[in-house]
Design a protein around this motif. Structure first.
Motif, PDB file in Angstrom:
ATOM      1  N   THR A  36      14.618 -13.106  53.039  1.00  0.00           N
ATOM      2  CA  THR A  36      15.285 -11.814  53.335  1.00  0.00           C
ATOM      3  C   THR A  36      14.754 -10.760  52.456  1.00  0.00           C
ATOM      4  O   THR A  36      14.595 -10.843  51.201  1.00  0.00           O
ATOM      5  CB  THR A  36      16.811 -11.986  53.305  1.00  0.00           C
ATOM      6  OG1 THR A  36      17.188 -12.921  53.738  1.00  0.00           O
ATOM      7  CG2 THR A  36      17.669 -10.652  53.518  1.00  0.00           C
ATOM      8  N   THR A  78      15.269  -6.622  51.635  1.00  0.00           N
ATOM      9  CA  THR A  78      16.032  -5.508  51.919  1.00  0.00           C
ATOM     10  C   THR A  78      15.654  -4.145  51.106  1.00  0.00           C
ATOM     11  O   THR A  78      15.110  -4.367  50.354  1.00  0.00           O
ATOM     12  CB  THR A  78      17.604  -5.831  51.805  1.00  0.00           C
ATOM     13  OG1 THR A  78      18.525  -4.801  51.954  1.00  0.00           O
ATOM     14  CG2 THR A  78      17.806  -6.176  50.366  1.00  0.00           C
ATOM     15  N   GLU A 128      16.045  -7.299  56.614  1.00  0.00           N
ATOM     16  CA  GLU A 128      15.163  -8.082  57.588  1.00  0.00           C
ATOM     17  C   GLU A 128      15.144  -9.429  57.204  1.00  0.00           C
ATOM     18  O   GLU A 128      14.987  -9.679  55.960  1.00  0.00           O
ATOM     19  CB  GLU A 128      13.571  -7.382  57.841  1.00  0.00           C
ATOM     20  CG  GLU A 128      13.501  -5.976  58.066  1.00  0.00           C
ATOM     21  CD  GLU A 128      13.972  -5.735  59.695  1.00  0.00           C
ATOM     22  OE1 GLU A 128      13.973  -6.922  60.737  1.00  0.00           O
ATOM     23  OE2 GLU A 128      14.480  -4.554  59.987  1.00  0.00           O
ATOM     24  N   TYR A 146      13.171 -13.129  57.715  1.00  0.00           N
ATOM     25  CA  TYR A 146      12.089 -14.201  58.426  1.00  0.00           C
ATOM     26  C   TYR A 146      12.090 -15.389  57.969  1.00  0.00           C
ATOM     27  O   TYR A 146      12.767 -15.776  56.981  1.00  0.00           O
ATOM     28  CB  TYR A 146      10.914 -13.428  57.525  1.00  0.00           C
ATOM     29  CG  TYR A 146      10.580 -12.066  57.537  1.00  0.00           C
ATOM     30  CD1 TYR A 146       9.926 -11.503  58.626  1.00  0.00           C
ATOM     31  CD2 TYR A 146      11.106 -11.220  56.751  1.00  0.00           C
ATOM     32  CE1 TYR A 146       9.480 -10.048  58.530  1.00  0.00           C
ATOM     33  CE2 TYR A 146      11.190  -9.753  56.594  1.00  0.00           C
ATOM     34  CZ  TYR A 146      10.458  -9.297  57.696  1.00  0.00           C
ATOM     35  OH  TYR A 146      10.178  -7.710  57.707  1.00  0.00           O
ATOM     36  N   PHE A 192       5.995  -6.439  63.227  1.00  0.00           N
ATOM     37  CA  PHE A 192       6.989  -6.387  62.054  1.00  0.00           C
ATOM     38  C   PHE A 192       6.909  -4.892  61.513  1.00  0.00           C
ATOM     39  O   PHE A 192       5.963  -4.399  61.557  1.00  0.00           O
ATOM     40  CB  PHE A 192       6.797  -6.999  60.881  1.00  0.00           C
ATOM     41  CG  PHE A 192       6.607  -8.474  61.212  1.00  0.00           C
ATOM     42  CD1 PHE A 192       7.969  -9.280  61.756  1.00  0.00           C
ATOM     43  CD2 PHE A 192       5.549  -9.407  61.174  1.00  0.00           C
ATOM     44  CE1 PHE A 192       7.980 -10.669  61.974  1.00  0.00           C
ATOM     45  CE2 PHE A 192       5.444 -10.620  61.424  1.00  0.00           C
ATOM     46  CZ  PHE A 192       6.488 -11.390  61.848  1.00  0.00           C
TER      47      PHE A 192
END
Lengths: 158, 446
Positions: free
Chosen positions: A110, A112, A118, A120, A151
């Protein structure tokens, strides 16, 4: 004597250093010839003549780490933070005689920044070597499950 | 609230000589009009012929919002059609690329089509006898895009039936594509890998403008390129050779004077390039063996001519940028008014040393990837602009740098490299192609 637990502990420790943003200590885990590789193809074999998202030596990793703290690094205002959720690493090779230590670890990562978050999913493959009493990273390879998706910014390390 | 649809005058008023109204970046209605008019009226990049090496090979793409596909037919010809079954509208191809074999087959009801798009077969064809099917558009197979030009393997298409011809549209700007292709000793490029894809939460035109914005690198990229230079100075020790990575990052920190003298060339219809006299790509190390190959292929003089033309970024209006010297094409694909998918492709110079391909791939991941620190710098600026433009304090974007008060439009000129004239050039083309035929089309619809 380096055993399987040494490898596992090393991988947990590495993730912890990234999560706590102890960048310099994280860089110290790398062998001088170490690489951080983020492939762009499924089961990619070649980091140089096939496209990658990242394939960085220690110099380039130092640039990244130094940039994160830069006064004029506007994409870090506000700063990013990250979180690694690791599955127990699977030891691929643990051969102290040959000095070869490899593990593969499934993860959810994660990142942030501000109000954005986001997530992954992928696998981290570590190739470690023994230097003195310690393990060092020869290659850290991170394969995203959706490496081919577009992305937004990924600014920290998986 | 509809303010612009069918109102060519209101749209044209968004573009002043050296300012543009913020609605061109933030207004969803303007975005829809770009999709409906600007992109169909323009020649848009679809793909590269090397992606269609064998009969049955296909690629998919979008022109504005229109899903299209290109295929290699059995006779070797390339065809572009709308990616939609004439029966119920199902997309024929769902992947970016592939090989369909001898024919396309719709996965829903098995209608099949030759690789030139024509209708091959329909199951239970008897059921269409006497129904008038032969007079329908469906009987023609996959709807063709009629205006397709393949220039040195670059496939371009214009969806509008009428408009500017390919030759008139691009004119001399094709010299950048020429230079990129000529850099192969065999005069041939090959796509060998997927592009790097990077999602941007900003309007597509911000990315296009940034390609010829030479006053931002030393400012916005101080964090990335500046740090790379600094760290290398500290860490280089006794090393006399600058690593490829530092050679790629370093020139971004060139001073204003460098960009001023390197120049910008503009062409009609919104095309233009930075790096006329020289560019940030000028001082890369020679790759052993490459010059010899080029001289053998082209002769001494021509080889030096080709390799001496080291342009920086060439914008092909509306939405691609080509870097001939590094063999990269960036495709700025509009998704929504504030969302743009950037696909950055690398071409391999056929017959050239691997090292050149290695360098192009390295450049691409350093600059154009979601993991690229240079990309992080840029995207941060675009996102802040997308937010900031909502401000009502000032509704205009200022493009006045080195504007002399009476600029001729649709001309070829070489100017100071820090000019914003290429951005003005793009917006002149923008106003022209978004309003082109607009009134006529509305009359036809009524």
């Amino acid at each position: 004597m380096i055993g399987e637990k040494t490898i596992t502990d090393f991988i947990y420790r590495e993730a912890e250093l990234l999560d706590t943003m102890e960048w310099q200590t994280w860089l110290d885990l790398f062998h001088p010839e170490g690489r951080y590789w983020m492939p762009l193809e499924w089961q990619q074999q070649d980091p140089v003549l096939q496209p990658s998202l990242m394939y960085e030596d220690l110099l380039l990793l130092k640039v990244r780490v130094e940039r994160l703290a830069g006064e004029r690094t506007f994409s870090q205002k506000p700063k990013s933070r990250c979180h690694h959720l690791l599955q127990a690493p699977r030891i691929v090779t643990c051969d102290p005689a040959a000095g070869v230590f490899k593990a593969r670890t499934a993860y959810i990562y994660t990142e942030t920044r501000g109000d954005m978050l986001e997530r992954y999913s992928g696998w981290a493959s570590h190739e470690l070597v023994q230097v003195g009493d310690a393990l060092k990273i020869k290659l850290k390879r991170v394969d995203l499950v959706n490496f081919d998706a577009p992305f937004g910014n990924i600014q920290l390390f998986m | 609230m509809k303010r612009y649809g069918g109102n060519a005058r209101a749209i044209a008023a968004l573009v002043r000589e050296a300012e543009v109204h913020r609605d061109v970046y933030v207004d969803p209605e303007i975005f829809e009009l770009e999709m409906a008019h600007l992109f169909p009226n323009s020649w848009v990049y679809v793909g590269h012929a090397s992606q269609l090496a064998k009969p049955g090979d296909f690629i998919t793409a979008n022109i504005g919002r229109q899903p299209v596909m290109a295929s290699r037919h059995t006779d070797g010809s390339i065809h572009v059609f709308y990616n939609r079954c004439p029966h119920k509208g199902v997309k024929i191809a769902s992947e970016p690329c592939g090989n369909t074999g001898k024919f396309f087959r719709c996965p829903y009801h098995a209608w099949s089509f030759k690789t030139d798009g024509s209708l091959l077969a329909i199951p239970l064809k008897k059921g269409y006898e006497g129904t008038g099917f032969g007079d329908t558009q469906a009987n023609e197979g996959l709807s063709k895009v009629r205006n397709v030009v393949i220039y040195r393997d670059f496939i371009f298409a214009r969806l509008s039936a009428n408009g500017v011809s390919f030759e008139d549209y691009f004119g001399e700007s094709l010299s950048t594509i020429d230079n990129m292709v000529d850099r192969s000793p065999e005069g041939k490029l090959a796509v060998q890998a997927t592009p790097i894809r990077y999602m941007h939460t900003c309007n597509w035109k911000m990315l296009v403008e940034n390609q010829t914005d030479t006053c931002h690198p030393m400012v916005a990229h101080e964090s990335s390129a500046g740090t790379a230079v600094k760290v290398w100075k500290r860490e280089q020790g006794d090393s006399t050779e600058t690593p490829m990575a530092v050679q790629l990052y370093g020139p971004f920190m060139s001073p204003y004077e460098f960009y001023e003298q390197s120049g910008i060339r503009i062409w009609p219809n919104g095309h233009g390039h930075t790096g006329v006299a020289n560019s940030i790509h000028s001082n890369y190390s020679d790759i052993p063996g490459y010059l010899d190959q080029m001289v053998a292929a082209y002769g001494e003089q021509r080889a030096h001519e080709i390799l001496g033309e080291i342009r920086h970024n060439t914008v092909y209006f509306p939405n691609i940028m080509v870097k001939g010297a590094v063999q990269i094409l960036r495709n700025f694909i509009p998704i929504a008014v504030d969302k743009t998918l950037v696909e950055s492709w690398v071409y391999r110079l056929v017959g050239a040393p691997d090292k050149l391909y290695e360098r192009a791939l390295m450049y691409n991941r350093f600059i154009n990837a979601p993991t690229s620190i240079v990309g992080h710098d840029d995207l941060e600026m675009y996102e802040r602009a997308q937010e900031g433009l909502k401000s009502n304090g000032n509704q205009w974007v200022n493009l006045r740098r080195l504007y002399d008060g009476h600029e001729e439009q649709d001309v070829t000129a070489v100017i100071n490299g820090t000019s914003e004239r290429q951005m003005r050039n793009q917006f002149h083309a923008w106003a022209k192609f978004i309003t082109m035929g607009m009134d006529k089309r509305i009359e036809a619809a009524e």
